[in-house]
Design an enzyme around this catalytic site. Structure first.
Site, mmCIF file in Angstrom:
data_model
loop_
_atom_site.group_PDB
_atom_site.id
_atom_site.type_symbol
_atom_site.label_atom_id
_atom_site.label_comp_id
_atom_site.label_asym_id
_atom_site.label_seq_id
_atom_site.Cartn_x
_atom_site.Cartn_y
_atom_site.Cartn_z
ATOM 1 N N ASP A 82 -11.266 -9.727 5.007
ATOM 2 C CA ASP A 82 -10.049 -10.535 4.946
ATOM 3 C C ASP A 82 -8.797 -9.754 5.328
ATOM 4 O OD1 ASP A 82 -10.571 -9.116 2.525
ATOM 5 O OD2 ASP A 82 -9.055 -10.302 1.484
ATOM 6 N N GLU A 139 -11.378 -9.636 -0.477
ATOM 7 C CA GLU A 139 -11.142 -8.462 -1.331
ATOM 8 C C GLU A 139 -9.703 -8.415 -1.803
ATOM 9 O OE1 GLU A 139 -9.712 -4.885 -2.715
ATOM 10 O OE2 GLU A 139 -9.196 -5.446 -0.657
#
Length: 395
Positions: A82, A139
């Protein structure tokens, strides 16, 4: 200088493809649980190279599995996918094409490194056992994260491993160097949202109000004493005010103000102490002014704790690849959290740091609008992962 390890030379043929993948991901950043294009790219490449692929693990996670030989050992490698809600200001030819989003933490590099290792291992298959590659979403979320959702979706039951490894780039350290630390290495991270409720009114008649701005200012200053005067000086803890909002109109004392805190520490007892003292301090300060406070204390990631045996193994492989002078087996504490800690609560493993460049070079810290992952690390990282797999998965 000693000759480069042969693995670094072998990975040279894959470097153009790995670099192109990294730049493609960088151009098209996706936030937590939105990583559909990145996940599709990862899954497509893994299938092309002969991996068994599972998608939609923990929402947008991808797992690639490759077996070779007759070995019974199993290893898991994790990369995060991400991006962050930051406007990129690098001016790079492959800069983000999505306004307000960029890969400011290097997850594009982590994903590409793991794909580089996947490509090499699929071609050579010089190992005996089972390899699982965990491409994880979200994350950066801070709560209800990608690691939590993948584990809740049966990650280690469906794709079991005997040990799990991950890495994160580290601005401030020499490019291509590897660092590790036994035990607690990164902190537990909690988020605290505070609403201070007073009584608004006209600025010309403050005696008829309970000014939440004054109350909040007092709370912020009092919070600064918690670490220095309540936490054992031999422990590490960080308490930072991230957001402070009050009012919006000239001439008006508002009804309320808001504060957000980031709280980090390594010891569970210190974590409990910080929560107790923050809540007592906030309520006490508010009451002393005739205001009241509402606190939303959100427990985030646990402390990241590496296991000794896996650190020793990871360091041994790093020394073989890079030489002892480029490996630090006792690196200092890092005060940024990471949800890889949830995986380490379930399996033994090690989370490594990979140097991204010294700050006196054109290198910026992570979460900075001018940050960029160093492409020189793509070959080093892929070579390291592939060598680690071969050394772990032996008959």
């Amino acid at each position: 200088m000693p000759a480069p390890h042969p693995r670094l030379e072998e990975l040279a043929q894959d470097l153009p493809e790995i670099t192109a993948i990294r730049h493609q991901i960088h151009r098209h950043p996706e936030l937590a649980f939105e990583e559909t294009a990145t996940a599709d790219l990862v899954a497509r490449k893994l299938r092309e190279w002969g991996f068994e692929v599972a998608t939609g693990v923990g929402t947008t996670g991808v797992v690639g599995t490759l077996k070779a030989g007759s070995g019974s050992r199993r290893i898991g490698l994790r990369a995060d996918m991400d991006a962050l809600a930051i406007e990129e200001r690098t001016g790079l030819p492959y800069a983000s094409t999505v306004p307000g989003k960029m890969h400011a933490c290097g997850h594009d590099g982590h994903t590409s490194i793991l794909l580089g290792a996947a490509r090499y291992l699929a071609r050579t298959r010089r190992f005996s056992g089972t390899l699982h590659l965990y491409f994880q979403p979200a994350e950066e979320r801070g709560y209800d994260s990608g690691a939590e959702r993948m584990l809740a979706d049966g990650l280690f039951e469906r794709f079991p491993c005997d040990a799990v490894f991950g890495l994160h780039n580290h601005p401030g350290a020499e490019v291509g160097s590897i660092m590790a630390r036994k035990g607690a290495s990164q902190p537990a991270t909690d988020k605290v949202s505070i609403r201070v409720i007073g009584k608004g009114g006209h600025v010309a008649r403050p005696h008829l109000t309970v000014d939440p701005s004054v109350v909040t200012a007092s709370i912020v200053m009092a919070l600064q004493t918690i670490v220095s005067r309540n936490v054992d000086a031999t422990q590490t803890a960080v308490l930072s005010v991230c957001t402070l909002q009050s009012g919006g109109f000239y001439g008006v004392i508002p009804d309320e103000a808001r504060v957000e805190l980031s709280v980090r520490c390594f010891d569970p007892g210190v974590r409990d102490l910080l929560r107790e003292r923050i809540e007592a301090t906030v309520h006490g300060q508010a009451q002393s002014y005739g205001a009241r406070a509402e606190i939303d204390y959100q427990t985030g990631y646990p402390a990241l704790v590496n296991t000794d045996r896996e650190v020793d193994f990871a360091v041994e492989v790093a020394r073989e690849l890079l030489g002892p002078e480029r490996v630090d087996p006792d690196f200092g504490l890092v005060t940024a959290g990471d949800d890889f800690s949830f995986m380490l609560q379930r399996r033994p493993g090690c989370y490594l740091r990979l140097g991204n460049g010294l700050f006196n070079e054109p290198c910026h810290p992570v979460h900075h609008p001018r940050y960029d992952f160093n492409d020189d690390n793509l070959r080093t990282g892929a070579a390291y992962w592939s060598l680690l797999v071969e050394r772990y998965l032996v008959d």
